[in-house]
Design a protein around this motif. Structure first.
Motif, short mmCIF file in Angstrom:
data_model
loop_
_atom_site.label_atom_id
_atom_site.label_comp_id
_atom_site.label_asym_id
_atom_site.label_seq_id
_atom_site.Cartn_x
_atom_site.Cartn_y
_atom_site.Cartn_z
N GLY A 1 0.81 -1.22 0.00
CA GLY A 1 0.00 0.00 0.00
C GLY A 1 0.84 1.27 0.00
N GLN A 2 2.16 1.13 0.10
CA GLN A 2 3.05 2.29 0.13
C GLN A 2 2.99 3.04 -1.21
OE1 GLN A 2 7.17 1.34 0.85
NE2 GLN A 2 7.77 3.48 0.95
N VAL A 3 2.94 4.37 -1.13
CA VAL A 3 2.88 5.21 -2.33
C VAL A 3 4.25 5.80 -2.61
CG1 VAL A 3 1.87 7.30 -3.35
CG2 VAL A 3 0.44 5.74 -2.00
N THR A 4 4.65 5.73 -3.86
CA THR A 4 5.92 6.27 -4.33
C THR A 4 5.63 7.45 -5.24
OG1 THR A 4 7.00 4.11 -4.23
CG2 THR A 4 8.00 5.76 -5.68
N ALA A 5 6.29 8.59 -4.98
CA ALA A 5 6.12 9.78 -5.81
C ALA A 5 7.15 9.75 -6.93
CB ALA A 5 6.31 11.04 -4.97
N ALA A 6 6.68 9.88 -8.16
CA ALA A 6 7.58 9.95 -9.32
C ALA A 6 7.30 11.25 -10.05
CB ALA A 6 7.35 8.76 -10.25
N GLU A 7 8.37 11.97 -10.36
CA GLU A 7 8.24 13.25 -11.07
C GLU A 7 9.16 13.24 -12.28
OE1 GLU A 7 8.15 17.70 -9.58
OE2 GLU A 7 10.21 16.98 -9.71
N VAL A 8 8.61 13.66 -13.42
CA VAL A 8 9.40 13.81 -14.63
C VAL A 8 9.27 15.27 -15.06
CG1 VAL A 8 9.69 13.14 -17.04
CG2 VAL A 8 9.06 11.42 -15.33
N VAL A 9 10.42 15.92 -15.24
CA VAL A 9 10.45 17.30 -15.74
C VAL A 9 11.08 17.26 -17.12
CG1 VAL A 9 11.39 19.62 -15.40
CG2 VAL A 9 10.60 18.29 -13.43
N ILE A 10 10.42 17.90 -18.06
CA ILE A 10 10.87 17.90 -19.46
C ILE A 10 10.86 19.32 -19.98
CG2 ILE A 10 10.22 17.19 -21.81
CD1 ILE A 10 9.09 14.63 -20.45
N ARG A 11 11.93 19.68 -20.68
CA ARG A 11 11.95 20.93 -21.44
C ARG A 11 11.99 20.56 -22.91
NH1 ARG A 11 16.12 22.96 -17.60
NH2 ARG A 11 17.63 22.49 -19.22
N GLY A 12 11.27 21.33 -23.70
CA GLY A 12 11.26 21.05 -25.12
C GLY A 12 10.35 22.03 -25.83
N ARG A 13 9.96 21.64 -27.04
CA ARG A 13 9.01 22.46 -27.79
C ARG A 13 8.07 21.56 -28.55
NH1 ARG A 13 12.82 25.55 -32.04
NH2 ARG A 13 14.05 23.78 -32.68
N LEU A 14 6.88 22.08 -28.76
CA LEU A 14 5.85 21.32 -29.45
C LEU A 14 6.27 21.08 -30.90
CD1 LEU A 14 3.01 20.11 -29.09
CD2 LEU A 14 2.12 22.24 -29.97
#
Length: 174
Positions: free
Chosen positions: A95-108
C-alpha cells in the motif's frame, strides 16, 4: 510476496499551469541508448559501442481543445516550454505510495486534433521534442539528460563530465 507498483493517478503541468482534469494520458519519453555494433580482428564477436541516446519525445493527449498547447507551436527554442508529470505509484503488496516526477523541457513538434464528431469525445494529441529530461523518485534523482548541456547523469553520477572537460565544456551545468 512482491507485487508491482502501479500508477494510481497523475497530474500534468505545462509552463507552471496545472492541467489537472484535462489530460487523460501521457506518453513519457522512451529512453533508448544509441549504439553501434563493432567488431575488429582478435574479437570473438561484436560488441555494442555507446554513442549517446536516441531522440526524446513526450506525448500528451488532451481531453479536448487545449489552446495553451496549440500556442506552443510558436516556440522558437529547443527548451522553450517546461512540462511536469507527477505520478503516484502504489505498491500493491504494502500500500506504500511512491512519488515519481518527470520534468521535461522542449518544444511542441506536432498537434493532431484527430477526428471531430458532434456529441462524441475528441481527444487532441501533442508531441513534444524534448531537449531535457529529469526523473526523480521519492525526492531521489534517478536520471537527468540535458542534450544541449551534454549531461547524462544516472543515480547522481555524471557520465559525460570527463568528455565535456576534454572538449572544453568544463563549465557548470544544471
Amino acid at each position: 510476496m512482491a507485487l508491482p507498483k502501479k500508477l494510481k493517478n497523475f497530474a500534468m503541468f505545462g509552463d507552471g499551469e496545472s492541467w489537472v482534469g484535462e489530460i487523460p494520458s501521457v506518453t513519457l519519453p522512451k529512453i533508448t541508448k544509441k549504439t553501434e555494433e563493432y567488431r575488429a580482428g582478435g574479437m570473438h564477436g561484436p560488441v555494442e559501442i555507446d554513442l549517446g541516446h536516441e531522440k526524446l519525445e513526450l506525448g500528451i493527449k488532451a481531453g479536448g481543445l487545449k489552446t495553451q498547447l496549440i500556442a506552443m507551436l510558436g516556440s522558437q527554442t529547443v527548451g522553450a516550454n517546461i512540462f511536469r508529470f507527477a505520478g503516484a505509484y502504489q505498491d500493491e503488496a504494502t500500500g506504500q505510495v511512491t512519488a515519481a516526477e518527470v520534468v521535461i523541457r522542449g518544444r511542441l513538434r506536432e498537434w493532431n486534433p484527430n477526428e471531430a464528431k458532434a456529441g462524441e469525445d475528441n481527444d487532441h494529441e501533442f508531441t513534444i521534442a524534448a531537449s531535457y529530461y529529469k526523473l526523480t523518485v521519492n525526492a531521489q534523482e534517478l536520471l537527468e539528460i540535458d542534450v544541449p548541456g551534454m549531461v547524462f547523469r544516472v543515480g547522481g553520477t555524471d557520465h559525460y563530465d570527463t568528455i565535456r572537460a576534454a572538449i572544453g565544456m568544463a563549465f557548470g551545468v544544471n
